[in-house]
Design an enzyme around this catalytic site. Sequence first.
Site, PDB file in Angstrom:
ATOM      1  N   CYS A 194      13.700  -6.939   5.044  1.00 17.62           N
ATOM      2  CA  CYS A 194      12.504  -6.200   4.635  1.00 17.62           C
ATOM      3  C   CYS A 194      12.571  -5.959   3.133  1.00 17.62           C
ATOM      4  CB  CYS A 194      12.480  -4.880   5.385  1.00 17.62           C
ATOM      5  SG  CYS A 194      11.142  -3.846   4.874  1.00 17.62           S
TER       6      CYS A 194
ATOM      7  N   ARG B  55      17.072  -1.865   6.506  1.00 23.45           N
ATOM      8  CA  ARG B  55      16.442  -1.046   7.558  1.00 23.45           C
ATOM      9  C   ARG B  55      17.109  -1.313   8.902  1.00 23.45           C
ATOM     10  NH1 ARG B  55       9.996  -1.254   6.718  1.00 23.45           N
ATOM     11  NH2 ARG B  55      10.037   0.584   8.057  1.00 23.45           N
TER      12      ARG B  55
ATOM     13  N   ASP C 286       5.989   6.386   1.620  1.00 21.78           N
ATOM     14  CA  ASP C 286       4.874   5.436   1.625  1.00 21.78           C
ATOM     15  C   ASP C 286       3.829   5.738   0.542  1.00 21.78           C
ATOM     16  OD1 ASP C 286       6.075   4.125   3.680  1.00 21.78           O
ATOM     17  OD2 ASP C 286       4.672   4.732   5.231  1.00 21.78           O
TER      18      ASP C 286
ATOM     19  N   LYS D 259      -2.292   3.912  10.880  1.00 18.83           N
ATOM     20  CA  LYS D 259      -1.547   2.743  11.372  1.00 18.83           C
ATOM     21  C   LYS D 259      -0.244   3.173  12.044  1.00 18.83           C
ATOM     22  CE  LYS D 259       1.227   0.357   8.427  1.00 18.83           C
ATOM     23  NZ  LYS D 259       2.572   0.138   8.953  1.00 18.83           N
ATOM     24  N   ASN D 260       0.496   4.040  11.357  1.00 22.50           N
ATOM     25  CA  ASN D 260       1.836   4.369  11.860  1.00 22.50           C
ATOM     26  C   ASN D 260       1.810   5.276  13.087  1.00 22.50           C
ATOM     27  OD1 ASN D 260       2.895   2.780   9.912  1.00 22.50           O
ATOM     28  ND2 ASN D 260       3.727   4.436   8.650  1.00 22.50           N
TER      29      ASN D 260
ATOM     30  N   ARG E 181      -2.048  -5.730   5.973  1.00 27.37           N
ATOM     31  CA  ARG E 181      -1.257  -5.248   7.110  1.00 27.37           C
ATOM     32  C   ARG E 181      -1.566  -3.779   7.399  1.00 27.37           C
ATOM     33  NH1 ARG E 181       4.277  -4.855   5.863  1.00 27.37           N
ATOM     34  NH2 ARG E 181       3.988  -3.505   7.626  1.00 27.37           N
TER      35      ARG E 181
END
Length: 460
Positions: free
Chosen positions: A115, A120, A306, A20-21, A398
């Site tokens: 967030c 952030r 993460d 995803k990233n 997500r």
Amino acid sequence: MFVVRGGQPLRGTVAVSGAKNAALPIMAAALALDGPTTLRNVPELADVTTLGQVLQSLGVQCERLPGGVLTLAVDDDQPCLADYELVRRMRASVCVLGPLLGRRKRACVSLPGGCNIGHRPIDLHLKGLRALGAEITVERGYVFAKADRLIGTEIYLGGSFGSTVTGTCNVMTAACFAEGTTTIAAAACEPEVVDLGHFLNRAGAKISGLGTPVLHIKGVERLHGVEHTVIPDRIEAATLMVASAITGGELRITNVCRPHLAAVTDTLRSIGVSIEGSGTTLRVAGHQPLRPCDITALPYPGIPTDVQAQLMALLTQADGISVVNDKVFPDRFLHIPELCRLGANVRREGASGIIAGGRPLSGACVMASDLRASAALLLAALAADGDSVIRRIYHLDRGYERLERKLNVLGADIHRVTDTPENMPQSLLLSADEECEPTVDSTDSPPPPKFLTRARQHAE
Ligand code: UD1
């Protein structure tokens, strides 16, 4: 919500999806390319759909084809506004800032807003773009950036918490269109930044130093359309590795890039998990007993923030005291109270979670606060005795492609149901006469003084 019946060891083979990233900043960069872009190994996720909508509002046609293929083509290069209504749904939308400024010379991008994993800011993104000569103002919740010419320069992108991943993506992409050479010091070294760099180089950019903290970028006039395969998702791979370990199972995990997982592999081995790797495959087997471990989430090549929550879930099952620190997002601990609802003994001390592990988990109703926290709760629920309910799983959607389907094929028992009282498992509904009769012994002795002393030392 998910209804999860825990206690099944996971066994079998599972393939990791695209990252995803990596996919998100690459999709954003496609708006700066002349000519169509074809991306392969793009995961089907809510975040990818959201960014597709942002890009469509910016004149980019996005089409999803079977087999993880996404095509992007600019059909109108005039729009420069990334609206709050879209950006607020996903922070990574801020990745359009650098490509817009570089190619279209102006950008108006909503500030991403709050967030759940902590403060952030995007000050480093703006610092880097200003250094390239952009005029930037922040008003009415939007970043307004413009620059008729960007000029190559030396930029230091380090901040109090290390470098910035999406900030490096933004500045690197804008610098591709600057006159002369740009040097970015303290650039993020994450594999996802490297993948974006490879994508841009394939499109005609001249970026060197990828994967190191110092990038050199020679500006070019134009970038052309390109085909690119997105790297495998190292965070999903790590989550599956923990799934095998926490359930005492044995998984063959395919489509991994093993070097990206060096820190996670080393940490899991020191916890007592067996891991063998060959080519793009890992074999991960969970054994009892697991050993406690002190870990710190750091920028790459350290343990990813993460994966911090997932490792914490695992350490609740390792007999003894573990300490988990997060140096990237020091407030990323909303999963702690939810893990405690599942029977874990974890307390927060500043930027650390202190885990008195080894206590069996038992099913409960919990609430996901963010993407990786929801993965951690799912892992803990897989290891817990009895039924659990996980609410707000839209966070999980997500960032994980069909995770519950993948886990169910491996032997998990996870049902996605609507959040209604009828769908609540009977075992989690207390009757009036049960209310004062816990099934779990709540008279466990409190953590010994040694635990507290050690926790405080770590917090200092
Ligand atoms: C990316 C990842 C996210 C991951 C994070 C850290 C994407 C889409 N998201 O987020 O999953 O958890 O990297 O690996 O790739 N910071 C500043 N000023 C800035 C920017 C960041 O102080 O201008 C701070 C942040 O608050 C944080 C640290 O730097 O403490 C790292 O943040 P950053 O690398 O920017 O995270 P993201 O790129 O947003």
